[in-house]
Design a protein around this motif. Structure first.
Motif, PDB file in Angstrom:
ATOM      1  N   GLN A  38      -3.815  77.627 -47.360  1.00  0.00           N
ATOM      2  CA  GLN A  38      -4.534  77.213 -48.564  1.00  0.00           C
ATOM      3  C   GLN A  38      -3.577  76.566 -49.558  1.00  0.00           C
ATOM      4  O   GLN A  38      -3.876  75.512 -50.134  1.00  0.00           O
ATOM      5  N   ALA A  39      -2.420  77.180 -49.756  1.00  0.00           N
ATOM      6  CA  ALA A  39      -1.434  76.634 -50.693  1.00  0.00           C
ATOM      7  C   ALA A  39      -0.920  75.277 -50.229  1.00  0.00           C
ATOM      8  O   ALA A  39      -0.772  74.347 -51.029  1.00  0.00           O
ATOM      9  N   LEU A  40      -0.660  75.148 -48.937  1.00  0.00           N
ATOM     10  CA  LEU A  40      -0.191  73.863 -48.407  1.00  0.00           C
ATOM     11  C   LEU A  40      -1.241  72.775 -48.598  1.00  0.00           C
ATOM     12  O   LEU A  40      -0.915  71.622 -48.895  1.00  0.00           O
ATOM     13  N   GLY A  41      -2.511  73.148 -48.442  1.00  0.00           N
ATOM     14  CA  GLY A  41      -3.579  72.181 -48.664  1.00  0.00           C
ATOM     15  C   GLY A  41      -3.616  71.685 -50.093  1.00  0.00           C
ATOM     16  O   GLY A  41      -3.776  70.485 -50.354  1.00  0.00           O
ATOM     17  N   PHE A  42      -3.442  72.610 -51.037  1.00  0.00           N
ATOM     18  CA  PHE A  42      -3.433  72.225 -52.448  1.00  0.00           C
ATOM     19  C   PHE A  42      -2.219  71.355 -52.779  1.00  0.00           C
ATOM     20  O   PHE A  42      -2.282  70.484 -53.649  1.00  0.00           O
ATOM     21  N   ILE A  43      -1.096  71.593 -52.090  1.00  0.00           N
ATOM     22  CA  ILE A  43       0.110  70.795 -52.337  1.00  0.00           C
ATOM     23  C   ILE A  43      -0.030  69.395 -51.751  1.00  0.00           C
ATOM     24  O   ILE A  43       0.253  68.389 -52.409  1.00  0.00           O
ATOM     25  N   LEU A  44      -0.485  69.324 -50.499  1.00  0.00           N
ATOM     26  CA  LEU A  44      -0.489  68.048 -49.787  1.00  0.00           C
ATOM     27  C   LEU A  44      -1.658  67.153 -50.168  1.00  0.00           C
ATOM     28  O   LEU A  44      -1.577  65.932 -50.002  1.00  0.00           O
ATOM     29  N   GLY A  45      -2.743  67.729 -50.689  1.00  0.00           N
ATOM     30  CA  GLY A  45      -3.890  66.912 -51.081  1.00  0.00           C
ATOM     31  C   GLY A  45      -3.519  65.802 -52.053  1.00  0.00           C
ATOM     32  O   GLY A  45      -3.767  64.613 -51.788  1.00  0.00           O
ATOM     33  N   PRO A  46      -2.897  66.133 -53.201  1.00  0.00           N
ATOM     34  CA  PRO A  46      -2.480  65.074 -54.128  1.00  0.00           C
ATOM     35  C   PRO A  46      -1.462  64.111 -53.523  1.00  0.00           C
ATOM     36  O   PRO A  46      -1.413  62.938 -53.902  1.00  0.00           O
ATOM     37  N   VAL A  47      -0.647  64.603 -52.584  1.00  0.00           N
ATOM     38  CA  VAL A  47       0.310  63.715 -51.916  1.00  0.00           C
ATOM     39  C   VAL A  47      -0.434  62.660 -51.103  1.00  0.00           C
ATOM     40  O   VAL A  47      -0.102  61.467 -51.136  1.00  0.00           O
ATOM     41  N   PHE A  48      -1.459  63.100 -50.363  1.00  0.00           N
ATOM     42  CA  PHE A  48      -2.273  62.147 -49.605  1.00  0.00           C
ATOM     43  C   PHE A  48      -2.931  61.141 -50.544  1.00  0.00           C
ATOM     44  O   PHE A  48      -2.994  59.941 -50.251  1.00  0.00           O
ATOM     45  N   GLN A  49      -3.438  61.629 -51.681  1.00  0.00           N
ATOM     46  CA  GLN A  49      -4.059  60.747 -52.666  1.00  0.00           C
ATOM     47  C   GLN A  49      -3.073  59.677 -53.129  1.00  0.00           C
ATOM     48  O   GLN A  49      -3.406  58.488 -53.213  1.00  0.00           O
ATOM     49  N   THR A  50      -1.848  60.089 -53.402  1.00  0.00           N
ATOM     50  CA  THR A  50      -0.827  59.147 -53.859  1.00  0.00           C
ATOM     51  C   THR A  50      -0.524  58.096 -52.796  1.00  0.00           C
ATOM     52  O   THR A  50      -0.295  56.926 -53.114  1.00  0.00           O
ATOM     53  N   CYS A  51      -0.541  58.506 -51.541  1.00  0.00           N
ATOM     54  CA  CYS A  51      -0.257  57.565 -50.451  1.00  0.00           C
ATOM     55  C   CYS A  51      -1.297  56.454 -50.372  1.00  0.00           C
ATOM     56  O   CYS A  51      -0.998  55.349 -49.901  1.00  0.00           O
ATOM     57  N   PHE A  52      -2.520  56.744 -50.824  1.00  0.00           N
ATOM     58  CA  PHE A  52      -3.586  55.740 -50.765  1.00  0.00           C
ATOM     59  C   PHE A  52      -3.643  54.874 -52.022  1.00  0.00           C
ATOM     60  O   PHE A  52      -4.473  53.964 -52.105  1.00  0.00           O
ATOM     61  N   ALA A  53      -2.773  55.152 -52.990  1.00  0.00           N
ATOM     62  CA  ALA A  53      -2.814  54.398 -54.247  1.00  0.00           C
ATOM     63  C   ALA A  53      -2.507  52.921 -54.034  1.00  0.00           C
ATOM     64  O   ALA A  53      -2.974  52.064 -54.797  1.00  0.00           O
ATOM     65  N   PHE A  54      -1.732  52.605 -52.986  1.00  0.00           N
ATOM     66  CA  PHE A  54      -1.355  51.203 -52.749  1.00  0.00           C
ATOM     67  C   PHE A  54      -2.563  50.341 -52.400  1.00  0.00           C
ATOM     68  O   PHE A  54      -2.517  49.112 -52.525  1.00  0.00           O
ATOM     69  N   ILE A  55      -3.659  50.956 -51.969  1.00  0.00           N
ATOM     70  CA  ILE A  55      -4.859  50.189 -51.624  1.00  0.00           C
ATOM     71  C   ILE A  55      -5.450  49.538 -52.871  1.00  0.00           C
ATOM     72  O   ILE A  55      -6.038  48.458 -52.799  1.00  0.00           O
ATOM     73  N   GLY A  56      -5.270  50.202 -54.013  1.00  0.00           N
ATOM     74  CA  GLY A  56      -5.745  49.645 -55.274  1.00  0.00           C
ATOM     75  C   GLY A  56      -7.202  49.959 -55.553  1.00  0.00           C
ATOM     76  O   GLY A  56      -7.927  50.485 -54.707  1.00  0.00           O
ATOM     77  N   GLU A  57      -7.632  49.624 -56.774  1.00  0.00           N
ATOM     78  CA  GLU A  57      -9.005  49.910 -57.179  1.00  0.00           C
ATOM     79  C   GLU A  57     -10.015  48.998 -56.492  1.00  0.00           C
ATOM     80  O   GLU A  57     -11.139  49.403 -56.219  1.00  0.00           O
ATOM     81  N   LYS A  58      -9.623  47.764 -56.222  1.00  0.00           N
ATOM     82  CA  LYS A  58     -10.557  46.811 -55.623  1.00  0.00           C
ATOM     83  C   LYS A  58     -10.752  47.086 -54.144  1.00  0.00           C
ATOM     84  O   LYS A  58     -11.879  47.206 -53.659  1.00  0.00           O
ATOM     85  N   GLY A  59      -9.661  47.189 -53.405  1.00  0.00           N
ATOM     86  CA  GLY A  59      -9.736  47.484 -51.984  1.00  0.00           C
ATOM     87  C   GLY A  59     -10.512  46.434 -51.211  1.00  0.00           C
ATOM     88  O   GLY A  59     -10.503  45.247 -51.547  1.00  0.00           O
ATOM     89  N   VAL A  60     -11.220  46.889 -50.187  1.00  0.00           N
ATOM     90  CA  VAL A  60     -12.052  45.997 -49.372  1.00  0.00           C
ATOM     91  C   VAL A  60     -13.441  46.607 -49.246  1.00  0.00           C
ATOM     92  O   VAL A  60     -13.622  47.812 -49.418  1.00  0.00           O
ATOM     93  N   THR A  61     -14.414  45.760 -48.934  1.00  0.00           N
ATOM     94  CA  THR A  61     -15.800  46.224 -48.806  1.00  0.00           C
ATOM     95  C   THR A  61     -16.321  45.939 -47.414  1.00  0.00           C
ATOM     96  O   THR A  61     -16.173  44.822 -46.902  1.00  0.00           O
ATOM     97  N   TRP A  62     -16.913  46.946 -46.805  1.00  0.00           N
ATOM     98  CA  TRP A  62     -17.567  46.796 -45.508  1.00  0.00           C
ATOM     99  C   TRP A  62     -19.040  46.522 -45.796  1.00  0.00           C
ATOM    100  O   TRP A  62     -19.826  47.432 -46.027  1.00  0.00           O
ATOM    101  N   ASP A  63     -19.387  45.250 -45.795  1.00  0.00           N
ATOM    102  CA  ASP A  63     -20.701  44.828 -46.278  1.00  0.00           C
ATOM    103  C   ASP A  63     -21.857  45.396 -45.459  1.00  0.00           C
ATOM    104  O   ASP A  63     -22.938  45.655 -46.002  1.00  0.00           O
ATOM    105  N   VAL A  64     -21.654  45.575 -44.170  1.00  0.00           N
ATOM    106  CA  VAL A  64     -22.744  46.028 -43.299  1.00  0.00           C
ATOM    107  C   VAL A  64     -23.298  47.370 -43.766  1.00  0.00           C
ATOM    108  O   VAL A  64     -24.514  47.587 -43.798  1.00  0.00           O
ATOM    109  N   ILE A  65     -22.415  48.279 -44.132  1.00  0.00           N
ATOM    110  CA  ILE A  65     -22.857  49.607 -44.580  1.00  0.00           C
ATOM    111  C   ILE A  65     -22.591  49.817 -46.067  1.00  0.00           C
ATOM    112  O   ILE A  65     -22.693  50.936 -46.573  1.00  0.00           O
ATOM    113  N   LYS A  66     -22.236  48.738 -46.755  1.00  0.00           N
ATOM    114  CA  LYS A  66     -22.003  48.768 -48.203  1.00  0.00           C
ATOM    115  C   LYS A  66     -20.957  49.810 -48.606  1.00  0.00           C
ATOM    116  O   LYS A  66     -21.067  50.464 -49.640  1.00  0.00           O
ATOM    117  N   LEU A  67     -19.948  49.939 -47.784  1.00  0.00           N
ATOM    118  CA  LEU A  67     -18.891  50.913 -48.041  1.00  0.00           C
ATOM    119  C   LEU A  67     -17.696  50.223 -48.679  1.00  0.00           C
ATOM    120  O   LEU A  67     -17.148  49.270 -48.121  1.00  0.00           O
TER     121      LEU A  67
END
Length: 518
Positions: A176-205
């Motif tokens: 449980q503790a490791l999950g709480f530690i690594l969760g924000p780390v994973f979030q930080t790793c995805f920051a490079f994608i940016g706010e705009k990112g890409v859109t999958w138009d077929v499923i509006k994702l």
């Protein structure tokens, strides 16, 4: 290969003495391997549940602002609290379910709810209006899915002997503790994608820095469901390690024994629920107050508070893992009750050290003066210190203790050395109290199905995570750190007193009835 097995996972259980009727194999090697495979799957389940909660915790506020500009800090408070509310409601239900049906059922259903919640979170930008309410529902559903913590603890308690219990519960806490530690780390790793990112138009994702973490969490949830269906088996043993008959067993066995009878000590049950509530309340208070306290006392900017406090909380997570390992070893020498008492004393010392003293006062934030009233600080406004909106410029914002908080004028500063010492002590005491509370709880309940009881224990912890921030935000804003931490010291003293009163009652059910020597 027995020497390669990790500590706490013993060799197949044997009887007492050679030549006696009890000197026979109580657990076959095949049963042993199946039992521990199942328990390890639940370790993974606990880890993924924690990751699912924390992987978006740093981005909720900016994402909420982005999808719905009508959302304010008051609504943010409800979004944060909805997770704990959902878990508090769902835990007893899943616990009751697990008492009468195979544990796979509530586990799979709860994880499926979490997967659905993550998918909803990824699509909250789609509706034309009321987007903030969709996020509220998504976080609430995620909390409902997290109600399976009761099932995980109940299964582990029922599938381990007294000798294995503390080690297994410590492993759950570590995951449980490791999950709480690594969760924000994973979030930080995805920051490079940016706010705009890409859109999958077929499923509006829309795949961006806000949605990618929950999509990953949803994928891991599906993988978790597959592993549970493929590997998890129903196992139940008594306090000595003998297999017990259970309605959850898929196959009956003539070697299984009846569950020993005995009445559960309800006084001990209620007392441990209170102890667990206080343990979770302590940490909820601490993690809530850390941002505004450091900004008031040390004139940190919001950006500095997020960075430094993020490092502190991550360090506390690592410290907790070390403490869990140490407790596994220490409990064999001095017992869980003594360790719990020691943990509470350490927490009390931590809060006592935080009391302001001396004649040095914090920097006053005169620039923020609008009127002489004390602000009505909300839960969301306290939590907001954990996030930094991209629209805010910290360099232009005044720093220091706001003059609108009247106590800033007469309350001495809490020195940085005081604060850091307190952080270390509370970081030691909290995981000890948390782990020992539900370890003792599982032993007091005995080998009977514990689902409902574990559900109530989890619900009490969820309630603490709701009430803690509400309590500290109001006391701190109106009366300052001296009153806030004095009250916390008082709460811990009352808790220590309660523990002293029920100390002799916090023993395993089988020990209480003389079936096993303590």
């Amino acid at each position: 290969m027995a020497d390669l097995r990790i500590e706490g996972e013993r060799e197949p259980l044997l009887g007492d003495t050679p030549g006696s009727r009890e000197w026979d194999i109580l657990e076959t090697d095949e049963h042993y391997k199946s039992r521990w495979r199942s328990i390890r799957i639940l370790y993974l389940t606990m880890f993924l549940s924690s990751v699912g909660f924390s992987i978006v915790i740093l981005s909720i506020w900016p994402y909420l602002q982005k999808i719905d500009q009508t959302a304010d800090t008051r609504f943010l408070g409800w979004v944060i609290a909805s997770y704990s509310l959902g878990q508090m409601v769902a835990s007893p239900i899943f616990g009751l379910w697990s008492n009468y049906r195979p544990r796979k059922e509530p586990l799979v259903v709860s994880i499926f709810i979490s997967v659905a919640a993550n998918c909803l979170y990824a699509y909250v930008h789609i509706p034309a209006s009321h987007n903030k309410y969709y996020m509220l529902v998504a976080r609430g559903l995620l909390g409902i899915g997290a109600g399976n913590v009761a099932v995980v603890r109940s299964y582990t308690a029922g599938a381990t002997s007294l000798q294995e219990r503390t080690s297994s519960m410590a492993n759950i806490s570590m995951c449980q503790a490791l999950g709480f530690i690594l969760g924000p780390v994973f979030q930080t790793c995805f920051a490079f994608i940016g706010e705009k990112g890409v859109t999958w138009d077929v499923i509006k994702l829309r795949i961006n820095m806000y949605t990618t973490p929950v999509l990953l969490s949803a994928f891991l949830g599906i993988l978790n469901i597959i592993l549970i269906l493929a590997i998890l088996r129903e196992h139940r043993v008594d306090d000595s390690g003998r297999q017990c008959k259970n309605i959850n067993f898929e196959e009956a066995s003539t070697d299984e024994i009846e569950v020993p009878q005995g009445n559960i000590d309800q006084v001990a049950v209620v007392a441990i629920n209170v102890l667990f509530f206080v343990a979770l309340f302590i940490f909820a208070v601490f993690e809530t107050i850390i941002a505004p306290l450091t900004m008031d006392m040390y004139a940190w900017t919001q950006e500095q508070a997020v960075l430094y406090n993020g490092i502190i909380l991550a360090a506390l997570g690592v410290e907790a893992v070390v403490i869990f390992v140490g407790v596994k070893l220490l409990s064999k020498k001095i017992g869980e009750r003594a360790i719990l008492l020691g943990g509470l004393i350490v927490v009390w010392v931590g809060f006592f050290i935080l009391l302001p003293w001396g004649n040095q006062f914090p920097k006053i934030q005169w620039e923020d003066l609008h009127n002489n009233s004390i602000p009505n600080t909300t839960f969301g406004e306290i939590i907001i210190g954990l996030w930094k909106s991209p629209m805010e410029d910290d360099n232009e914002r005044p720093t220091g203790c706001s003059i609108e908080q009247a106590w800033c004028l007469y309350t001495p500063v809490i020195h940085l050395a005081q604060f850091l010492t307190s952080v270390v002590l509370i970081g030691v005491g909290y995981p000890v109290c948390n782990l020992m509370s539900y370890t003792l709880y599982s032993k007091v309940l005995g080998p009977k199905p514990q689902g409902v009881y574990m559900g109530w224990l989890t619900a009490s912890g969820s309630g603490a995570r709701i009430l803690g921030p509400m309590f500290i935000s109001q006391v701190y804003a109106h009366w300052g750190p001296r009153w806030a931490f004095s009250l916390m010291c008082g709460i811990v003293v009352l808790t220590i007193t309660l523990l002293g009163v029920v100390y002799r009652r916090l023993i395993a059910l089988s020990v209480r009835y003389g079936r096993i020597q303590e």
